[in-house]
Scaffold this motif. Structure first.
Motif, mmCIF file in Angstrom:
data_model
loop_
_atom_site.group_PDB
_atom_site.id
_atom_site.type_symbol
_atom_site.label_atom_id
_atom_site.label_comp_id
_atom_site.label_asym_id
_atom_site.label_seq_id
_atom_site.Cartn_x
_atom_site.Cartn_y
_atom_site.Cartn_z
ATOM 1 N N ASN A 87 0.803 -1.222 0.000
ATOM 2 C CA ASN A 87 0.000 0.000 0.000
ATOM 3 C C ASN A 87 0.834 1.270 0.000
ATOM 4 N N LYS A 88 1.863 1.246 -0.810
ATOM 5 C CA LYS A 88 2.715 2.410 -1.018
ATOM 6 C C LYS A 88 2.790 2.653 -2.520
ATOM 7 N N GLY B 215 5.456 -5.778 -12.608
ATOM 8 C CA GLY B 215 4.857 -7.047 -12.193
ATOM 9 C C GLY B 215 5.252 -7.431 -10.778
ATOM 10 N N THR B 216 6.532 -7.288 -10.471
ATOM 11 C CA THR B 216 7.016 -7.611 -9.124
ATOM 12 C C THR B 216 6.368 -6.705 -8.085
ATOM 13 N N LEU B 217 6.329 -5.406 -8.371
ATOM 14 C CA LEU B 217 5.752 -4.461 -7.416
ATOM 15 C C LEU B 217 4.251 -4.666 -7.252
ATOM 16 N N SER B 218 3.562 -5.083 -8.298
ATOM 17 C CA SER B 218 2.142 -5.386 -8.170
ATOM 18 C C SER B 218 1.930 -6.504 -7.155
ATOM 19 N N GLN C 298 2.021 -5.342 -3.740
ATOM 20 C CA GLN C 298 0.955 -4.376 -3.484
ATOM 21 C C GLN C 298 1.468 -2.939 -3.453
ATOM 22 N N VAL C 299 2.378 -2.645 -4.377
ATOM 23 C CA VAL C 299 2.878 -1.282 -4.567
ATOM 24 C C VAL C 299 2.200 -0.728 -5.811
ATOM 25 N N ALA C 300 1.554 0.419 -5.672
ATOM 26 C CA ALA C 300 0.917 1.078 -6.813
ATOM 27 C C ALA C 300 1.982 1.864 -7.570
ATOM 28 N N HIS C 301 2.173 1.552 -8.820
ATOM 29 C CA HIS C 301 3.205 2.219 -9.606
ATOM 30 C C HIS C 301 2.544 3.203 -10.560
ATOM 31 N N VAL C 302 3.068 4.421 -10.560
ATOM 32 C CA VAL C 302 2.489 5.470 -11.391
ATOM 33 C C VAL C 302 2.773 5.199 -12.864
ATOM 34 N N ARG C 303 1.934 5.751 -13.703
ATOM 35 C CA ARG C 303 2.062 5.547 -15.133
ATOM 36 C C ARG C 303 3.277 6.256 -15.713
ATOM 37 N N ASN C 304 3.460 7.506 -15.310
ATOM 38 C CA ASN C 304 4.564 8.295 -15.859
ATOM 39 C C ASN C 304 5.891 7.668 -15.483
ATOM 40 N N GLN C 305 6.810 7.690 -16.441
ATOM 41 C CA GLN C 305 8.113 7.061 -16.251
ATOM 42 C C GLN C 305 9.181 7.930 -16.891
#
Length: 184
Positions: free
Chosen positions: A106-107, A128-131, A134-141
């Motif tokens: 939840n980060k 995939g690993t962060l999903s 349970q880490v929400a990854h932002v779209r912008n990169q």
């Protein structure tokens, strides 16, 4: 105010990873909406995953794991500085992520990547690993090319085009890190 870790993704001698991470830290120095800290994976001396129990149990036996766990628990979000290695994320970063579980839950996370294709494939795998963690990854990169953003493939000299993608990623990351504080 959210705390964001800028996490290095490599430990190889001569790697440009730390210079990219230091650039990230310099870019956020004037921001007042979050606190940022450089976290160098190399400082934790994490061997190839050697805990007896799965990370989800949080039954850590090794001092390095306990130290890594305590550090990651301090943060609300992360900027991973990731290089592409063999069409994937670098093994040091993947190993470090594998040590923990609940500490990441939840980060939010953002990515600054580099490689021959801007590190795009590294980030694809990290998402995939962060999903799973349970880490929400932002779209912008933010993606830096070894061909245009590094002189002689070794000295980090980002182009204006590449650096222009940084602020939108951080804006989104800080917003998400604040939002996920209510979930935790």
């Amino acid at each position: 105010m959210p705390r964001i870790a800028v996490i290095t993704g490599a430990s190889r001698p001569g790697s440009v990873n730390k210079s990219v991470a230091e650039w990230v830290l310099a870019q956020v120095a004037g921001r007042t909406d979050a606190d940022f800290e450089l976290v160098d994976i190399d400082d934790f001396n994490l061997p190839l995953l050697d805990e007896a129990y799965p990370a989800a149990y949080q039954n850590y036996e090794n001092p390095a794991t306990k130290s890594w766990s305590a550090k990651i628990s301090e943060f609300d979000g992360f900027i991973f500085v990731a290089h592409e290695y063999n069409h994937s994320a670098g093994p040091v970063l993947v190993n470090a992520l594998s040590y923990l579980n609940a500490e990441f839950n939840n980060k939010a996370a953002g990515f600054v990547s580099y490689g021959s294709m801007g590190g795009a494939r590294a980030v694809e795998h990290l998402r995939g690993t962060l999903s799973e963690l349970q880490v929400a990854h932002v779209r912008n990169q933010v993606m830096f090319s070894l061909f245009t953003d590094f002189e002689n493939f070794s000295e980090f000299k980002p182009t204006e085009q590449s650096t222009g993608t940084f602020a939108p990623m951080v804006d989104q990351l800080v917003s998400w890190a604040k939002g996920f504080a209510t979930v935790r």
